[in-house]
Design a protein around this motif. Structure first.
Motif, short mmCIF file in Angstrom:
data_model
loop_
_atom_site.label_atom_id
_atom_site.label_comp_id
_atom_site.label_asym_id
_atom_site.label_seq_id
_atom_site.Cartn_x
_atom_site.Cartn_y
_atom_site.Cartn_z
N VAL A 45 41.26 43.18 28.77
CA VAL A 45 41.90 42.24 27.84
C VAL A 45 40.98 41.05 27.58
CG1 VAL A 45 43.82 40.59 27.61
CG2 VAL A 45 44.26 42.93 28.36
N PHE A 46 40.30 40.59 28.63
CA PHE A 46 39.38 39.46 28.46
C PHE A 46 38.25 39.82 27.50
CE2 PHE A 46 36.14 36.36 29.53
CZ PHE A 46 36.88 35.21 29.72
N ALA A 47 37.79 41.06 27.56
CA ALA A 47 36.68 41.51 26.71
C ALA A 47 37.09 41.67 25.25
CB ALA A 47 36.12 42.83 27.23
N GLU A 48 38.38 41.91 25.01
CA GLU A 48 38.83 42.10 23.62
C GLU A 48 38.60 40.85 22.81
OE1 GLU A 48 42.28 45.42 23.65
OE2 GLU A 48 42.88 43.46 24.36
N PRO A 49 38.20 40.95 21.59
CA PRO A 49 38.15 42.08 20.68
C PRO A 49 36.82 42.82 20.67
CG PRO A 49 37.81 40.09 19.42
CD PRO A 49 37.97 39.69 20.86
N PHE A 50 36.10 42.85 21.75
CA PHE A 50 34.84 43.59 21.89
C PHE A 50 33.77 43.10 20.93
CE2 PHE A 50 37.01 47.72 23.57
CZ PHE A 50 37.52 47.01 24.64
N THR A 51 33.57 41.82 20.91
CA THR A 51 32.49 41.24 20.13
C THR A 51 31.17 41.64 20.79
OG1 THR A 51 33.90 39.35 19.62
CG2 THR A 51 31.54 39.07 19.23
N PRO A 52 30.26 42.24 20.03
CA PRO A 52 28.99 42.69 20.63
C PRO A 52 28.27 41.54 21.34
CG PRO A 52 29.20 43.54 18.42
CD PRO A 52 30.31 42.55 18.60
N GLY A 53 27.84 41.81 22.56
CA GLY A 53 27.11 40.81 23.32
C GLY A 53 27.02 41.18 24.79
N GLU A 54 26.22 40.42 25.52
CA GLU A 54 25.98 40.72 26.92
C GLU A 54 27.24 40.59 27.77
OE1 GLU A 54 22.58 38.84 28.73
OE2 GLU A 54 21.48 38.94 26.84
N GLU A 55 28.04 39.53 27.52
CA GLU A 55 29.25 39.35 28.34
C GLU A 55 30.23 40.49 28.12
OE1 GLU A 55 31.56 35.55 29.56
OE2 GLU A 55 32.54 36.27 27.74
N SER B 112 29.60 43.53 27.13
CA SER B 112 29.04 44.74 27.75
C SER B 112 29.21 44.71 29.26
CB SER B 112 27.55 44.87 27.40
OG SER B 112 27.41 45.12 26.03
N ALA B 113 28.93 43.56 29.88
CA ALA B 113 29.08 43.44 31.33
C ALA B 113 30.53 43.64 31.76
CB ALA B 113 28.57 42.09 31.80
N LEU B 114 31.46 43.05 31.02
CA LEU B 114 32.88 43.21 31.34
C LEU B 114 33.30 44.67 31.23
CD1 LEU B 114 34.32 40.14 29.43
CD2 LEU B 114 34.65 40.58 31.87
N LEU B 115 32.90 45.32 30.16
CA LEU B 115 33.31 46.71 29.95
C LEU B 115 32.67 47.65 30.97
CD1 LEU B 115 33.43 46.81 26.07
CD2 LEU B 115 35.33 46.56 27.68
N LYS B 116 31.46 47.35 31.39
CA LYS B 116 30.84 48.16 32.45
C LYS B 116 31.61 48.02 33.76
CE LYS B 116 26.19 48.17 30.52
NZ LYS B 116 24.82 47.67 30.64
N LYS B 117 32.12 46.81 34.03
CA LYS B 117 32.93 46.59 35.24
C LYS B 117 34.24 47.38 35.14
CE LYS B 117 30.03 43.56 36.94
NZ LYS B 117 28.73 44.00 36.46
N VAL B 118 34.83 47.40 33.97
CA VAL B 118 36.07 48.17 33.77
C VAL B 118 35.80 49.64 34.04
CG1 VAL B 118 37.79 48.91 32.08
CG2 VAL B 118 37.07 46.51 32.15
N MET B 119 34.68 50.14 33.56
CA MET B 119 34.34 51.55 33.78
C MET B 119 34.12 51.85 35.26
SD MET B 119 34.57 53.07 30.92
CE MET B 119 33.59 54.56 30.94
N VAL B 120 33.51 50.92 35.98
CA VAL B 120 33.33 51.10 37.43
C VAL B 120 34.70 51.22 38.10
CG1 VAL B 120 32.58 49.95 39.57
CG2 VAL B 120 31.08 49.98 37.57
N ILE B 121 35.62 50.37 37.70
CA ILE B 121 36.97 50.41 38.29
C ILE B 121 37.67 51.71 37.93
CG2 ILE B 121 39.24 49.31 38.38
CD1 ILE B 121 37.77 46.62 37.80
N HIS C 152 24.85 50.34 21.22
CA HIS C 152 23.95 50.80 22.28
C HIS C 152 22.66 49.98 22.38
CE1 HIS C 152 22.38 53.01 18.83
NE2 HIS C 152 21.23 53.06 19.48
N GLU C 153 22.17 49.49 21.29
CA GLU C 153 20.92 48.74 21.35
C GLU C 153 21.13 47.32 21.87
OE1 GLU C 153 22.87 48.02 17.51
OE2 GLU C 153 22.24 49.87 18.46
N ARG C 154 22.37 46.86 21.89
CA ARG C 154 22.66 45.48 22.33
C ARG C 154 23.11 45.41 23.77
NH1 ARG C 154 26.41 44.50 17.29
NH2 ARG C 154 24.89 44.95 15.71
N SER C 155 23.43 46.54 24.40
CA SER C 155 23.98 46.49 25.75
C SER C 155 22.97 46.80 26.81
CB SER C 155 25.15 47.44 25.86
OG SER C 155 24.78 48.73 25.46
#
Length: 137
Positions: free
Chosen positions: A83-93, A95-104, A134-137
């Motif tokens: 929810v914090f990552a939404e609306p998925f604005t491209p950027g490092e933060e 990407s980092a948040l969504l990678k953490k979600v995937m780990v969980i 993909h090129e931004r993450s």
């Protein structure tokens, strides 16, 4: 019986917490949302967002395993970060948040044999985000 009641109470608590976070974000109460988000991270997970984001995937996974969180608590953390990552604005933060979600999500599936249609749908949205950016993450 006690174990089941405990799990049900934990699930209710996290559902209410997520509902409050969603409500604050939807209503545009960003300052209050951020304050409550950080309070929950601190009280429930003994963590700060920035410190979690600085961990690589393996260190993040190790931290979660060492903490021994229940599946409900892990799922709540994944939902909070999503929810914090939404609306998925491209950027490092993002990407980092969504990678953490995937780990969980991976931990939930492999360690706890926990899957849900909601998490599968969110996983697809995350894959879509990374495919587009993909090129931004």
């Amino acid at each position: 019986m006690f174990q089941r009641d405990f799990v049900m109470n934990e699930a209710r608590k996290f559902a209410l917490m997520l509902a409050k976070l969603l409500g604050l974000k939807t209503e545009g109460e960003y300052a209050e949302y951020l304050k409550y988000f950080n309070e929950v991270l601190d009280e429930e997970y003994n963590a700060e967002l920035q410190s979690l984001l600085e961990l690589d995937d393996e260190a993040f996974k190790r931290r979660l395993l060492d903490a021994g969180y229940s599946p409900e608590k892990l799922n709540a953390l994944a939902q909070m970060l999503y929810v914090f990552a939404e609306p998925f604005t491209p950027g490092e933060e993002t990407s980092a948040l969504l990678k953490k979600v995937m780990v969980i999500f991976n931990l939930l599936e492999t360690e706890h044999h926990y899957e849900s249609f909601d998490n599968i749908t969110k996983r697809k949205s995350i894959y879509n985000y990374f495919n587009i950016n993909h090129e931004r993450s």
